[in-house]
Design an enzyme around this catalytic site. Structure first.
Site, PDB file in Angstrom:
ATOM      1  N   HIS A  87       0.759  -1.247   0.070  1.00 45.28           N
ATOM      2  CA  HIS A  87       0.086   0.006   0.038  1.00 45.28           C
ATOM      3  C   HIS A  87       1.018   1.145   0.085  1.00 45.28           C
ATOM      4  CE1 HIS A  87      -3.375  -2.504   0.820  1.00 45.28           C
ATOM      5  NE2 HIS A  87      -4.159  -1.614   0.874  1.00 45.28           N
ATOM      6  N   ASP A 208      -8.466   3.719  -0.051  1.00 43.49           N
ATOM      7  CA  ASP A 208      -6.958   3.604  -0.238  1.00 43.49           C
ATOM      8  C   ASP A 208      -6.693   4.617  -1.481  1.00 43.49           C
ATOM      9  OD1 ASP A 208      -6.456   1.429   1.306  1.00 43.49           O
ATOM     10  OD2 ASP A 208      -6.660   0.010  -0.292  1.00 43.49           O
ATOM     11  N   ASP A 221      -9.543  -0.123  -4.101  1.00 42.73           N
ATOM     12  CA  ASP A 221      -8.927  -0.845  -2.993  1.00 42.73           C
ATOM     13  C   ASP A 221      -7.823  -1.653  -3.169  1.00 42.73           C
ATOM     14  OD1 ASP A 221      -8.831  -2.660  -0.153  1.00 42.73           O
ATOM     15  OD2 ASP A 221     -10.062  -0.893   0.167  1.00 42.73           O
TER      16      ASP A 221
END
Length: 317
Positions: A87, A208, A221
């Site tokens: 991420h 996200d 996401d």
């Protein structure tokens, strides 16, 4: 002298008798800030943090690591630390991949920061490149994330959504009338079995990424979940089952309600039909550009009626 011999007596001070004030108010224990994680987990949650691909089947604890046995993305460790690393890379990488050396340096830096060995650098670099260059299809057109410049995307978008009152049975009834889940999964039972107590207050969450492409806004996401050690474990049908079993369908509908409410507030001419693009869940390990959208990609354009009814229910309308 008689006056000089008389002893001095100090005045007796007045003593206040103190007592605590009694609280006679009422604390509504149903009112609190909740999150997607706290709704799907039977364990108590502390401060809500961005979702990092933990599994509800393990009560949001660190998933069991898969033994390393190869040199591909399927062998890359699983768990929250790996999810946070991927991420973080996707949040800071240049989507255009114009400077490969700069991107490789970023990947290597993040791997070291999260405690991974440098020999994963090339594997992770190539997979991030795949994710940003795989064709994404929505509204009869295809595009790639590499086409989205930094001025048209936001990462880690935090939100608070007002919550009038929510309980599993009513929530399950709303979804049942709009959604069909794969196989023999009963959607209403799935939500009712969450078993959380009726709650009101605020829902807090993190998206996200939100990006804009051709006047439509999309939610992304990133999912680093390890679904298996081969590409066949990441087919569209298998991902749909994961979306149901891990309650991601509930997550992205809450995200959609939040983003749609924000856009309607910000833009006077915004409409859901023309301004909202949909939701992408990108399962990083299963994305291969030559496979296109058939592997590792879940897309949905939530039904307008469901979003309207869910919004009204959550906000008490």
């Amino acid at each position: 002298d008689v006056y000089k011999r008389q002893p001095y007596e100090s005045p007796t001070p007045e003593v206040d008798i103190l007592s605590p004030r009694l609280f006679r108010g009422h604390i509504d224990k149903q009112w609190r800030v909740v999150s997607f994680s706290s709704l799907i987990s039977t364990s108590k949650q502390g401060t809500e943090l961005p979702d990092r691909d933990t599994s509800i089947k393990l009560e949001l604890s660190e998933p069991v690591k898969k033994p390393l046995k190869g040199d591909d993305i399927f062998s890359f460790p699983s768990g929250t630390k790996a999810g946070s690393c991927l991420h973080d890379i996707l949040e800071h990488v240049d989507f255009s991949f114009k400077d490969h050396n700069e991107t490789k340096a970023l990947v290597n830096e993040k791997l070291i920061h999260y405690g991974f060995e440098g020999n994963w650098s090339e594997i992770v670099f190539n997979k991030i490149k795949d994710v940003l260059n795989v064709p994404l299809k929505a509204h009869d057109e295809a595009f790639t994330l590499s086409m989205i410049d930094k001025d048209h995307r936001l990462h880690e978008l935090e939100f608070y959504l007002p919550l009038n009152l929510m309980e599993p049975k009513r929530l399950g009834d709303i979804f049942r009338r709009y959604l069909d889940l794969p196989g023999d999964i009963n959607l209403e039972d799935l939500i009712i079995n969450l078993g959380f107590s009726p709650v009101e207050g605020m829902i807090r969450g993190f998206m996200d990424m939100v990006f804009e492409y051709r006047d439509r806004f999309y939610i992304v996401d990133w999912k680093s979940n390890l679904l298996g050690d081969k590409i066949e474990d990441y087919t569209t049908e298998k991902i749909k089952k994961v979306m149901a079993n891990e309650y991601y369908f509930l997550q992205y509908h809450l995200y959609t309600v939040a983003l749609n409410s924000l856009l309607a507030f910000r833009y006077k001419d915004y409409t859901y039909e023309k301004g909202f693009g949909g939701v992408f869940y990108l399962f990083i390990r299963g994305i291969w550009p030559d496979k296109k959208e058939d592997y590792g990609i879940f897309f949905d354009m939530p039904k307008k009626g469901l979003i309207e009814e869910l919004t009204a229910y959550l906000k008490g309308g």
